[in-house]
Scaffold this active site. Structure first.
Site, PDB file in Angstrom:
ATOM      1  N   TYR A  33       0.833  -1.208   0.000  1.00 49.20           N
ATOM      2  CA  TYR A  33       0.000   0.000   0.000  1.00 49.20           C
ATOM      3  C   TYR A  33       0.856   1.242   0.000  1.00 49.20           C
ATOM      4  CZ  TYR A  33       0.972   0.949   4.953  1.00 49.20           C
ATOM      5  OH  TYR A  33       1.589   1.247   6.141  1.00 49.20           O
ATOM      6  N   LYS A 147       6.579  -1.764   1.856  1.00 54.59           N
ATOM      7  CA  LYS A 147       5.368  -1.200   2.469  1.00 54.59           C
ATOM      8  C   LYS A 147       4.213  -2.183   2.300  1.00 54.59           C
ATOM      9  CE  LYS A 147       3.226   3.326   3.209  1.00 54.59           C
ATOM     10  NZ  LYS A 147       3.370   3.289   4.672  1.00 54.59           N
ATOM     11  N   GLU A 180      12.270   2.554  14.209  1.00 57.48           N
ATOM     12  CA  GLU A 180      11.345   3.591  13.729  1.00 57.48           C
ATOM     13  C   GLU A 180      10.082   3.504  14.569  1.00 57.48           C
ATOM     14  OE1 GLU A 180       9.944   2.829   9.686  1.00 57.48           O
ATOM     15  OE2 GLU A 180      10.000   0.672  10.033  1.00 57.48           O
TER      16      GLU A 180
HETATM   17  N1  PDD Z   1       2.902   5.090   7.455  1.00 57.90           N
HETATM   18  N2  PDD Z   1       7.562   3.800   8.955  1.00 57.90           N
HETATM   19  C1  PDD Z   1       6.443   3.069   8.890  1.00 57.90           C
HETATM   20  C2  PDD Z   1       6.444   1.708   9.507  1.00 57.90           C
HETATM   21  C3  PDD Z   1       5.291   3.580   8.255  1.00 57.90           C
HETATM   22  O1  PDD Z   1       4.175   2.834   8.186  1.00 57.90           O
HETATM   23  C4  PDD Z   1       5.329   4.891   7.699  1.00 57.90           C
HETATM   24  C5  PDD Z   1       4.150   5.473   6.983  1.00 57.90           C
HETATM   25  C6  PDD Z   1       6.521   5.628   7.800  1.00 57.90           C
HETATM   26  C7  PDD Z   1       6.638   7.009   7.216  1.00 57.90           C
HETATM   27  O2  PDD Z   1       6.616   6.971   5.808  1.00 57.90           O
HETATM   28  P1  PDD Z   1       6.092   8.207   4.952  1.00 57.90           P
HETATM   29  O3  PDD Z   1       6.887   9.400   5.375  1.00 57.90           O
HETATM   30  O4  PDD Z   1       6.386   7.810   3.560  1.00 57.90           O
HETATM   31  O5  PDD Z   1       4.627   8.382   5.248  1.00 57.90           O
HETATM   32  C8  PDD Z   1       7.618   5.051   8.424  1.00 57.90           C
HETATM   33  C9  PDD Z   1       1.713   5.490   6.722  1.00 57.90           C
HETATM   34  C10 PDD Z   1       1.457   6.961   6.749  1.00 57.90           C
HETATM   35  C11 PDD Z   1       0.547   4.643   7.218  1.00 57.90           C
HETATM   36  O6  PDD Z   1       0.765   3.455   7.389  1.00 57.90           O
HETATM   37  O7  PDD Z   1      -0.548   5.168   7.405  1.00 57.90           O
END
Ligand code: PDD
Length: 294
Positions: A33, A147, A180
């Site tokens: 996703y 992702k 993270e």
């Molecule tokens: N989450 N680390 C993880 C595990 C994440 O799921 C996300 C993003 C990030 C940050 O990535 P980005 O800057 O590209 O949004 C880091 C999204 C927003 C979610 O799962 O809703």
């Protein structure tokens, strides 16, 4: 106005949107996703999000269901039909529908679902007080760079945070290193003023917000160090914050029982937050980026 979802080529009312019970996303979490922010009707960092989506598909050997140009066209249409000016689009692709069997099906079509949602402005207290985070053991697999919709450890972590009245849960390895957040990337500013975030590897998701904030930090002339950092360092840090598409740059002022510095958001985090929000607002319409369509 009723919400509209995109499901495999059709735009349908959100409440009627359905997928098959043998969708492999449903049975095996066999899918990927993206979440892309929309600001003033334009996607923020669309190109990098689309590239990451394509990479996730490649890494899992899921067939791309459409060209990049077609994908962007559908994404624009979903935003348009939902009249989203400020908010997010969610894009999910799964390996397909097939009788349940762990190995890849021989003839399955990648399933595509998109939803869009308006976003509310962040509460003012995020900037005046920051947020609380809790730590949890990082029990995830070795491919956190993908992702994937397989998010159970992240779901459990976020629930732990919610039950503790915290905004985010931060994953910590058995060695005591922070990887993270459950849906964010983590950063600290050390006592010496170094801005530290963990380098990209299979241990974390390569956040698109992380990437843009790194660029802004470089422009600001900050002392940037991409290295792993420990929970002990975070507790003793001058500042801590997390970044993501929906959190932007979010000051963390309490980590478990430790108050970070004086308990107020730090100047570097706040500066980066303001600059990132200004960057979002300056995002041009997707039409201004024909390179994203090739
Ligand atoms: N989450 N680390 C993880 C595990 C994440 O799921 C996300 C993003 C990030 C940050 O990535 P980005 O800057 O590209 O949004 C880091 C999204 C927003 C979610 O799962 O809703």
């Amino acid at each position: 106005m009723s919400r509209i979802a995109y499901v495999n080529g059709r735009y349908v009312p959100h409440r009627d949107a359905r997928v098959h019970i043998e969708d492999r996303g449903y049975q095996f979490a066999d899918g990927i996703y993206e979440v892309v922010a929309v600001k003033s009707g334009a996607f923020v960092d669309l190109g990098p999000h689309v590239e990451r989506l394509e990479r996730s598909l490649r890494e899992l050997r899921i067939a791309a269901p459409m060209t990049r140009a077609a994908l962007v066209t559908v994404m624009e249409e979903v935003i348009r039909r939902n009249a989203v000016q400020d908010g997010i689009i969610y894009v999910q692709m799964t390996r397909g529908v097939a009788p349940r069997d762990h190995a890849f099906p021989t003839a399955a079509r990648t399933q595509v679902v998109m939803t869009a949602k308006r976003g509310r402005p962040h509460p003012v207290r995020y900037e005046t007080d920051g947020v609380k985070a809790v730590t949890v053991p990082d029990i995830r697999w070795d491919r956190c760079d993908i992702k994937s919709v397989s998010l159970l450890p992240n779901v459990l972590a976020k629930q732990t945070a919610r039950e503790a009245g915290a905004y985010e849960a931060i994953f910590v390895t058995p060695e005591g290193e922070i990887t993270e957040g459950s849906s964010t990337n983590a950063w600290i500013v050390t006592r010496d003023g170094d801005l530290v975030t963990r380098p990209i590897s299979n241990a974390i998701l390569a956040g698109i917000t992380r990437r843009t904030v790194l660029e802004i930090a470089r422009e600001e002339g900050l002392r940037l160090v991409e290295r792993a950092f420990s929970l002990a360092e975070a507790r003793a840090a001058r500042e801590m914050f997390v970044t993501s598409t929906t959190s932007f740059v979010m000051p963390v002022t309490q980590l478990d029982d430790s108050v970070i510095a004086n308990g107020k958001p730090g100047t570097i985090g706040l500066k980066l937050r303001q600059r990132y929000i200004a960057y979002m607002a300056s995002a041009e319409g997707v039409d201004a980026h024909p390179e994203n369509r090739s």
